[in-house]
Design a protein around this motif. Structure first.
Motif, PDB file in Angstrom:
ATOM      1  N   PRO A  68       6.009   8.054  15.194  1.00 36.09           N
ATOM      2  CA  PRO A  68       7.078   7.368  14.450  1.00 36.09           C
ATOM      3  C   PRO A  68       6.555   6.422  13.374  1.00 36.09           C
ATOM      4  CG  PRO A  68       7.526   7.294  16.798  1.00 36.09           C
ATOM      5  CD  PRO A  68       6.175   7.888  16.638  1.00 36.09           C
ATOM      6  N   ARG A  69       5.420   5.775  13.618  1.00 38.12           N
ATOM      7  CA  ARG A  69       4.878   4.885  12.586  1.00 38.12           C
ATOM      8  C   ARG A  69       4.408   5.678  11.370  1.00 38.12           C
ATOM      9  NH1 ARG A  69       0.900   2.017  16.593  1.00 38.12           N
ATOM     10  NH2 ARG A  69       0.884   4.178  17.209  1.00 38.12           N
ATOM     11  N   LEU A  70       3.837   6.860  11.625  1.00 37.93           N
ATOM     12  CA  LEU A  70       3.415   7.700  10.505  1.00 37.93           C
ATOM     13  C   LEU A  70       4.629   8.183   9.716  1.00 37.93           C
ATOM     14  CD1 LEU A  70       1.203   9.211   8.967  1.00 37.93           C
ATOM     15  CD2 LEU A  70       1.411  11.055  10.642  1.00 37.93           C
ATOM     16  N   ALA A  71       5.719   8.518  10.414  1.00 42.11           N
ATOM     17  CA  ALA A  71       6.938   8.948   9.728  1.00 42.11           C
ATOM     18  C   ALA A  71       7.495   7.820   8.865  1.00 42.11           C
ATOM     19  CB  ALA A  71       7.978   9.404  10.749  1.00 42.11           C
ATOM     20  N   GLN A  72       7.489   6.594   9.353  1.00 42.05           N
ATOM     21  CA  GLN A  72       7.952   5.460   8.554  1.00 42.05           C
ATOM     22  C   GLN A  72       7.074   5.263   7.329  1.00 42.05           C
ATOM     23  OE1 GLN A  72       8.031   1.989  10.986  1.00 42.05           O
ATOM     24  NE2 GLN A  72      10.028   2.472  11.885  1.00 42.05           N
ATOM     25  N   ASP A  73       5.769   5.353   7.506  1.00 39.49           N
ATOM     26  CA  ASP A  73       4.855   5.187   6.371  1.00 39.49           C
ATOM     27  C   ASP A  73       5.050   6.283   5.332  1.00 39.49           C
ATOM     28  OD1 ASP A  73       3.819   2.947   7.556  1.00 39.49           O
ATOM     29  OD2 ASP A  73       2.054   3.976   8.380  1.00 39.49           O
ATOM     30  N   MET A  74       5.278   7.511   5.808  1.00 37.09           N
ATOM     31  CA  MET A  74       5.499   8.606   4.855  1.00 37.09           C
ATOM     32  C   MET A  74       6.821   8.426   4.133  1.00 37.09           C
ATOM     33  SD  MET A  74       3.934  11.856   6.865  1.00 37.09           S
ATOM     34  CE  MET A  74       4.279  12.992   5.553  1.00 37.09           C
ATOM     35  N   ALA A  75       7.848   7.906   4.813  1.00 37.76           N
ATOM     36  CA  ALA A  75       9.128   7.640   4.150  1.00 37.76           C
ATOM     37  C   ALA A  75       8.953   6.568   3.086  1.00 37.76           C
ATOM     38  CB  ALA A  75      10.164   7.217   5.178  1.00 37.76           C
ATOM     39  N   ARG A  76       8.155   5.572   3.349  1.00 40.02           N
ATOM     40  CA  ARG A  76       7.884   4.555   2.328  1.00 40.02           C
ATOM     41  C   ARG A  76       7.171   5.170   1.130  1.00 40.02           C
ATOM     42  NH1 ARG A  76       6.337   1.143   6.960  1.00 40.02           N
ATOM     43  NH2 ARG A  76       8.188  -0.075   7.447  1.00 40.02           N
ATOM     44  N   ASP A  77       6.284   6.133   1.391  1.00 43.68           N
ATOM     45  CA  ASP A  77       5.612   6.824   0.293  1.00 43.68           C
ATOM     46  C   ASP A  77       6.596   7.634  -0.546  1.00 43.68           C
ATOM     47  OD1 ASP A  77       3.219   5.767   1.128  1.00 43.68           O
ATOM     48  OD2 ASP A  77       2.552   7.589   2.168  1.00 43.68           O
ATOM     49  N   TYR A  78       7.664   8.112   0.075  1.00 40.82           N
ATOM     50  CA  TYR A  78       8.704   8.858  -0.644  1.00 40.82           C
ATOM     51  C   TYR A  78       9.667   7.923  -1.377  1.00 40.82           C
ATOM     52  CZ  TYR A  78       7.640  13.541   1.087  1.00 40.82           C
ATOM     53  OH  TYR A  78       7.040  14.756   1.342  1.00 40.82           O
ATOM     54  N   GLY A  79       9.485   6.615  -1.253  1.00 46.49           N
ATOM     55  CA  GLY A  79      10.318   5.681  -2.007  1.00 46.49           C
ATOM     56  C   GLY A  79      11.371   4.977  -1.169  1.00 46.49           C
ATOM     57  N   PHE A  80      11.325   5.081   0.128  1.00 51.66           N
ATOM     58  CA  PHE A  80      12.286   4.407   0.994  1.00 51.66           C
ATOM     59  C   PHE A  80      11.854   2.957   1.210  1.00 51.66           C
ATOM     60  CE2 PHE A  80      13.555   8.637   1.745  1.00 51.66           C
ATOM     61  CZ  PHE A  80      14.806   8.630   2.330  1.00 51.66           C
ATOM     62  N   ARG A  81      12.832   2.049   1.137  1.00 46.67           N
ATOM     63  CA  ARG A  81      12.587   0.658   1.492  1.00 46.67           C
ATOM     64  C   ARG A  81      13.266   0.383   2.825  1.00 46.67           C
ATOM     65  NH1 ARG A  81      14.471   0.362  -3.780  1.00 46.67           N
ATOM     66  NH2 ARG A  81      16.447  -0.357  -2.965  1.00 46.67           N
ATOM     67  N   ARG A  82      12.727  -0.538   3.592  1.00 50.93           N
ATOM     68  CA  ARG A  82      13.245  -0.888   4.924  1.00 50.93           C
ATOM     69  C   ARG A  82      13.449   0.376   5.775  1.00 50.93           C
ATOM     70  NH1 ARG A  82      17.771  -5.100   3.120  1.00 50.93           N
ATOM     71  NH2 ARG A  82      18.991  -3.227   3.344  1.00 50.93           N
ATOM     72  N   ALA A  83      12.443   1.239   5.764  1.00 50.60           N
ATOM     73  CA  ALA A  83      12.529   2.501   6.516  1.00 50.60           C
ATOM     74  C   ALA A  83      12.412   2.213   8.009  1.00 50.60           C
ATOM     75  CB  ALA A  83      11.424   3.446   6.075  1.00 50.60           C
TER      76      ALA A  83
END
Length: 119
Positions: A68-83
């Motif tokens: 789950p932490r990797l998924a959050q980090d990848m979402a931030r890389d895609y431009g998500f804030r407060r993922a």
């Protein structure tokens, strides 16, 4: 009579010397044990038992699916804030957050490497 006592004393000394020569090697193998023979060494309670410092088996292995932490980090890389991860199923990991357009979610495959499924 004096000769008889001299011969008897000489025989006694030879016998004692012979017995002393055979008893000495046997005495070298003598073990004296006081108390219980099968008792272990005294325990040092200041130290943990052997193997206590090691982590349990499988502790250092990575999880099989998407972390789950990797998924959050990848979402931030895609431009998500407060993922944040909102759901984990056997097939997907769903992450919600904010993009430039507003609230949005992204799905990652629940396999090693967390490939993006849809945005």
């Amino acid at each position: 009579m004096m000769q008889f006592l001299a011969k008897a004393g000489l025989a006694a000394m030879l016998t004692a010397g012979t017995l002393a020569g055979t008893v000495a090697p046997a005495a070298a193998q003598l073990n004296i044990i006081i108390g219980d023979q099968d008792r272990d060494q005294p325990r040092d309670y200041r130290r943990p038992p052997p193997g206590y410092e090691r982590p349990p088996l499988g502790y250092d292995r990575r999880p099989r699916g998407c972390d789950p932490r990797l998924a959050q980090d990848m979402a931030r890389d895609y431009g998500f804030r407060r993922a944040r991860v909102v759901d984990i199923t056997p097939r997907r990991v769903i992450v919600q957050g904010w993009t430039r357009r507003g609230p949005d979610e992204i799905s990652f495959g629940n396999v090693r490497g967390c490939p993006a499924l849809r945005r």
